[in-house]
Design a protein around this motif. Structure first.
Motif, mmCIF file in Angstrom:
data_model
loop_
_atom_site.group_PDB
_atom_site.id
_atom_site.type_symbol
_atom_site.label_atom_id
_atom_site.label_comp_id
_atom_site.label_asym_id
_atom_site.label_seq_id
_atom_site.Cartn_x
_atom_site.Cartn_y
_atom_site.Cartn_z
ATOM 1 N N VAL A 1 0.851 -1.183 0.000
ATOM 2 C CA VAL A 1 0.000 0.000 0.000
ATOM 3 C C VAL A 1 0.890 1.237 0.000
ATOM 4 O O VAL A 1 1.808 1.347 0.805
ATOM 5 C CB VAL A 1 -0.926 0.010 1.242
ATOM 6 C CG1 VAL A 1 -1.714 1.296 1.314
ATOM 7 C CG2 VAL A 1 -1.859 -1.193 1.215
ATOM 8 N N SER A 2 0.611 2.162 -0.911
ATOM 9 C CA SER A 2 1.353 3.420 -0.991
ATOM 10 C C SER A 2 0.492 4.556 -0.455
ATOM 11 O O SER A 2 -0.729 4.527 -0.579
ATOM 12 C CB SER A 2 1.718 3.732 -2.441
ATOM 13 O OG SER A 2 2.537 2.730 -2.968
ATOM 14 N N THR A 3 1.132 5.555 0.114
ATOM 15 C CA THR A 3 0.433 6.745 0.583
ATOM 16 C C THR A 3 0.420 7.775 -0.538
ATOM 17 O O THR A 3 1.441 8.034 -1.161
ATOM 18 C CB THR A 3 1.144 7.326 1.820
ATOM 19 O OG1 THR A 3 1.218 6.315 2.822
ATOM 20 C CG2 THR A 3 0.389 8.517 2.373
ATOM 21 N N CYS B 1 -3.665 0.769 -3.330
ATOM 22 C CA CYS B 1 -3.197 -0.596 -3.522
ATOM 23 C C CYS B 1 -2.263 -0.610 -4.729
ATOM 24 O O CYS B 1 -2.648 -0.179 -5.817
ATOM 25 C CB CYS B 1 -4.377 -1.536 -3.749
ATOM 26 S SG CYS B 1 -3.890 -3.234 -4.126
ATOM 27 N N ASP B 2 -1.053 -1.106 -4.546
ATOM 28 C CA ASP B 2 -0.082 -1.137 -5.636
ATOM 29 C C ASP B 2 -0.434 -2.195 -6.682
ATOM 30 O O ASP B 2 0.069 -2.150 -7.798
ATOM 31 C CB ASP B 2 1.321 -1.390 -5.101
ATOM 32 C CG ASP B 2 1.848 -0.205 -4.295
ATOM 33 O OD1 ASP B 2 1.342 0.908 -4.472
ATOM 34 O OD2 ASP B 2 2.772 -0.419 -3.496
ATOM 35 N N LEU C 1 -8.002 3.271 -4.498
ATOM 36 C CA LEU C 1 -7.702 4.268 -3.471
ATOM 37 C C LEU C 1 -8.692 4.120 -2.318
ATOM 38 O O LEU C 1 -9.895 4.051 -2.535
ATOM 39 C CB LEU C 1 -7.824 5.686 -4.032
ATOM 40 C CG LEU C 1 -6.710 6.158 -4.947
ATOM 41 C CD1 LEU C 1 -7.069 7.511 -5.548
ATOM 42 C CD2 LEU C 1 -5.397 6.249 -4.215
ATOM 43 N N LEU C 2 -8.162 4.086 -1.107
ATOM 44 C CA LEU C 2 -8.991 4.003 0.099
ATOM 45 C C LEU C 2 -8.550 5.096 1.061
ATOM 46 O O LEU C 2 -7.381 5.472 1.094
ATOM 47 C CB LEU C 2 -8.834 2.628 0.752
ATOM 48 C CG LEU C 2 -9.343 1.481 -0.118
ATOM 49 C CD1 LEU C 2 -8.502 0.244 0.078
ATOM 50 C CD2 LEU C 2 -10.785 1.199 0.190
ATOM 51 N N ASP C 3 -9.489 5.602 1.867
ATOM 52 C CA ASP C 3 -9.152 6.685 2.777
ATOM 53 C C ASP C 3 -8.766 6.200 4.169
ATOM 54 O O ASP C 3 -8.413 6.998 5.021
ATOM 55 C CB ASP C 3 -10.285 7.705 2.855
ATOM 56 C CG ASP C 3 -11.577 7.120 3.393
ATOM 57 O OD1 ASP C 3 -11.646 5.897 3.630
ATOM 58 O OD2 ASP C 3 -12.526 7.899 3.579
ATOM 59 N N ASP C 4 -8.822 4.905 4.410
ATOM 60 C CA ASP C 4 -8.463 4.352 5.709
ATOM 61 C C ASP C 4 -7.346 3.324 5.537
ATOM 62 O O ASP C 4 -7.486 2.381 4.748
ATOM 63 C CB ASP C 4 -9.695 3.700 6.347
ATOM 64 C CG ASP C 4 -9.397 3.215 7.750
ATOM 65 O OD1 ASP C 4 -9.458 4.029 8.680
ATOM 66 O OD2 ASP C 4 -9.094 2.010 7.902
ATOM 67 N N GLU C 5 -6.255 3.495 6.265
ATOM 68 C CA GLU C 5 -5.099 2.611 6.095
ATOM 69 C C GLU C 5 -5.438 1.161 6.450
ATOM 70 O O GLU C 5 -4.995 0.233 5.785
ATOM 71 C CB GLU C 5 -3.936 3.105 6.953
ATOM 72 C CG GLU C 5 -2.661 2.322 6.723
ATOM 73 C CD GLU C 5 -1.471 2.890 7.473
ATOM 74 O OE1 GLU C 5 -0.344 2.492 7.129
ATOM 75 O OE2 GLU C 5 -1.648 3.733 8.377
ATOM 76 N N ALA D 1 -7.267 -0.332 3.587
ATOM 77 C CA ALA D 1 -6.345 -0.554 2.472
ATOM 78 C C ALA D 1 -5.527 -1.822 2.691
ATOM 79 O O ALA D 1 -5.344 -2.628 1.773
ATOM 80 C CB ALA D 1 -5.425 0.651 2.295
ATOM 81 N N LYS D 2 -5.050 -2.033 3.920
ATOM 82 C CA LYS D 2 -4.267 -3.232 4.203
ATOM 83 C C LYS D 2 -5.132 -4.481 4.125
ATOM 84 O O LYS D 2 -4.691 -5.520 3.642
ATOM 85 C CB LYS D 2 -3.583 -3.099 5.558
ATOM 86 C CG LYS D 2 -2.457 -2.085 5.501
ATOM 87 C CD LYS D 2 -1.692 -1.983 6.787
ATOM 88 C CE LYS D 2 -0.736 -0.825 6.710
ATOM 89 N NZ LYS D 2 0.624 -1.149 6.827
ATOM 90 N N ALA D 3 -6.384 -4.391 4.574
ATOM 91 C CA ALA D 3 -7.297 -5.531 4.481
ATOM 92 C C ALA D 3 -7.597 -5.837 3.016
ATOM 93 O O ALA D 3 -7.624 -7.000 2.600
ATOM 94 C CB ALA D 3 -8.590 -5.234 5.239
ATOM 95 N N HIS D 4 -7.793 -4.799 2.210
ATOM 96 C CA HIS D 4 -8.033 -4.994 0.778
ATOM 97 C C HIS D 4 -6.829 -5.673 0.139
ATOM 98 O O HIS D 4 -6.980 -6.608 -0.646
ATOM 99 C CB HIS D 4 -8.306 -3.658 0.081
ATOM 100 C CG HIS D 4 -8.153 -3.748 -1.406
ATOM 101 N ND1 HIS D 4 -9.113 -4.274 -2.214
ATOM 102 C CD2 HIS D 4 -7.100 -3.437 -2.206
ATOM 103 C CE1 HIS D 4 -8.663 -4.270 -3.469
ATOM 104 N NE2 HIS D 4 -7.453 -3.764 -3.486
ATOM 105 N N GLU D 5 -5.642 -5.201 0.479
ATOM 106 C CA GLU D 5 -4.419 -5.729 -0.116
ATOM 107 C C GLU D 5 -4.278 -7.235 0.138
ATOM 108 O O GLU D 5 -3.856 -7.982 -0.743
ATOM 109 C CB GLU D 5 -3.211 -4.989 0.445
ATOM 110 C CG GLU D 5 -1.904 -5.480 -0.127
ATOM 111 C CD GLU D 5 -0.705 -4.869 0.568
ATOM 112 O OE1 GLU D 5 0.319 -4.717 -0.095
ATOM 113 O OE2 GLU D 5 -0.803 -4.556 1.774
ATOM 114 N N GLU D 6 -4.644 -7.678 1.320
ATOM 115 C CA GLU D 6 -4.542 -9.098 1.660
ATOM 116 C C GLU D 6 -5.429 -9.961 0.766
ATOM 117 O O GLU D 6 -5.122 -11.121 0.527
ATOM 118 C CB GLU D 6 -4.920 -9.312 3.119
ATOM 119 C CG GLU D 6 -3.896 -8.749 4.086
ATOM 120 C CD GLU D 6 -4.332 -8.862 5.529
ATOM 121 O OE1 GLU D 6 -5.357 -9.539 5.803
ATOM 122 O OE2 GLU D 6 -3.653 -8.292 6.392
#
Length: 44
Positions: free
Chosen positions: A2-4, A15-16, A21-25, A28-33
């Motif tokens: 995940v990039s800021t 998400c790389d 794009l998500l506004d909550d880190e 974003a990490k849950a999506h990435e998984e």
């Protein structure tokens, strides 16, 4: 990974793999998984 990203006066998390794009880190990490690097399902 995940990039800021600074956009529209706020911080977003991108998400790389798929570029979503998500506004909550934590979101974003849950999506990435679970990201399969294809187009996000909401576009279908």
């Amino acid at each position: 990974m995940v990039s800021t990203v600074e956009r529209d006066g706020g911080t977003w998390y991108q998400c790389d793999e798929c570029g979503l794009l998500l506004d909550d880190e934590r979101d974003a990490k849950a999506h990435e998984e679970n990201c399969d690097a294809e187009d996000p399902s909401y576009l279908q």
